[in-house]
Motif scaffolding. Sequence first.
Motif, mmCIF file in Angstrom:
data_model
loop_
_atom_site.group_PDB
_atom_site.id
_atom_site.type_symbol
_atom_site.label_atom_id
_atom_site.label_comp_id
_atom_site.label_asym_id
_atom_site.label_seq_id
_atom_site.Cartn_x
_atom_site.Cartn_y
_atom_site.Cartn_z
ATOM 1 N N LEU A 119 -7.597 -1.880 -10.314
ATOM 2 C CA LEU A 119 -7.448 -1.776 -8.925
ATOM 3 C C LEU A 119 -8.696 -0.741 -8.598
ATOM 4 O O LEU A 119 -8.777 0.199 -9.004
ATOM 5 C CB LEU A 119 -6.122 -1.084 -8.935
ATOM 6 C CG LEU A 119 -5.616 -0.729 -7.292
ATOM 7 C CD1 LEU A 119 -5.426 -2.085 -6.579
ATOM 8 C CD2 LEU A 119 -4.657 0.346 -7.150
ATOM 9 N N LYS A 166 -3.880 -5.424 -4.817
ATOM 10 C CA LYS A 166 -2.627 -4.718 -4.947
ATOM 11 C C LYS A 166 -1.206 -5.379 -4.571
ATOM 12 O O LYS A 166 -0.568 -5.414 -3.554
ATOM 13 C CB LYS A 166 -2.624 -3.478 -4.138
ATOM 14 C CG LYS A 166 -1.786 -2.273 -4.451
ATOM 15 C CD LYS A 166 -2.259 -0.892 -3.686
ATOM 16 C CE LYS A 166 -1.463 0.192 -3.729
ATOM 17 N NZ LYS A 166 -1.545 0.469 -5.192
ATOM 18 N N SER A 213 -6.442 -7.079 0.346
ATOM 19 C CA SER A 213 -5.364 -7.849 -0.764
ATOM 20 C C SER A 213 -4.838 -8.929 -0.056
ATOM 21 O O SER A 213 -4.351 -9.997 -0.442
ATOM 22 C CB SER A 213 -4.253 -6.811 -1.064
ATOM 23 O OG SER A 213 -4.779 -5.842 -1.771
ATOM 24 N N SER A 269 -9.037 2.201 -6.897
ATOM 25 C CA SER A 269 -8.383 3.068 -6.372
ATOM 26 C C SER A 269 -9.101 3.671 -5.218
ATOM 27 O O SER A 269 -10.210 4.029 -5.191
ATOM 28 C CB SER A 269 -8.151 3.934 -7.448
ATOM 29 O OG SER A 269 -7.577 5.250 -7.187
ATOM 30 N N GLU A 286 0.840 -1.111 -0.002
ATOM 31 C CA GLU A 286 0.161 -0.100 0.037
ATOM 32 C C GLU A 286 1.093 1.203 0.025
ATOM 33 O O GLU A 286 2.003 1.142 0.521
ATOM 34 C CB GLU A 286 -1.070 0.072 1.191
ATOM 35 C CG GLU A 286 -2.197 -0.600 1.118
ATOM 36 C CD GLU A 286 -3.299 0.008 -0.066
ATOM 37 O OE1 GLU A 286 -2.995 1.262 -0.057
ATOM 38 O OE2 GLU A 286 -4.155 -0.606 -0.453
#
Length: 283
Positions: free
Chosen positions: A203, A146, A55, A205, A33
């Motif tokens: 992803l 991620k 994740s 976001s 991250e």
Amino acid sequence: MKLAIIEDEIISYEQLPASYCDRGLYFGDGVYEVVRSYDGQLFAFEEHMQRFGQSLAAIGIDNVDLGDIRKRIRSAFEKSGIANAKIYWHITRGRGPRDHVGGPDLKPCFFMTITELNENAAAQVKARGMKVSTFPDWRWRRCDIKSLNLLANVLAARDASSKGCDEAILYNEQGYVTEGSSSAFFVIFDNKLQTTPLSENILPSITRIFVLECAKAVGLELVQKPYIIQEARGASEMFIAVTTRDIVGVIQFDDAVIGDGKVGSWTGKLTQQFKANRSKYCS
């Protein structure tokens, strides 16, 4: 005799530092991250932590105390004394001999860095806008995780840089735009903001969430619908959204000048709205 070589030094395998046996190094077997701070406060920290937990769960690293990770990050951030910081961290599945499956006793490894953001340079890019180029989306099929597997992103970014561009915009095998190599991507047609809908190929976001909130506040109609490269070239405005720089206008897409070659008015409104809203999510 088991050996290892680091650069030009030959050592016994038993002398090899444990960090060289990390599964993140061997396989990209981990997740990461990035958060930033504004004026000494972390932005959207809990949203990032939630995605980080998702994740970890998605790749089966389940023996991590997220509460402890929170404490480590906040403690290190406070100790750094950096007001506008970029905080990166990752967790890998652990360390051990190179083996795809790994042993039963793997212990997750945590790593973090805190560096200072160059706000003056970022402001200059925001003011002039950025150039982007397109590149095939060669990433794996679970981009919603991620993960540390970023080679395809690196190749795309390097290609863009070689062309004098600031970011690569990815497109899939059908020619549809997915996202940037390290950012979310948006186009504007008149008063409609369009972006590719979330899926396993995109992803989720964190900055995207707040962009959509800002769009509603400034009166832009939101359209979450796939679009091809040729359609994007006809946009009146476009921009990227990324944690470390929030919203940055795009003034050139491949060889097409966007609008009048300057950051557009809607992009400016969104940027100001984002700035007005961000204190609500700082802690």
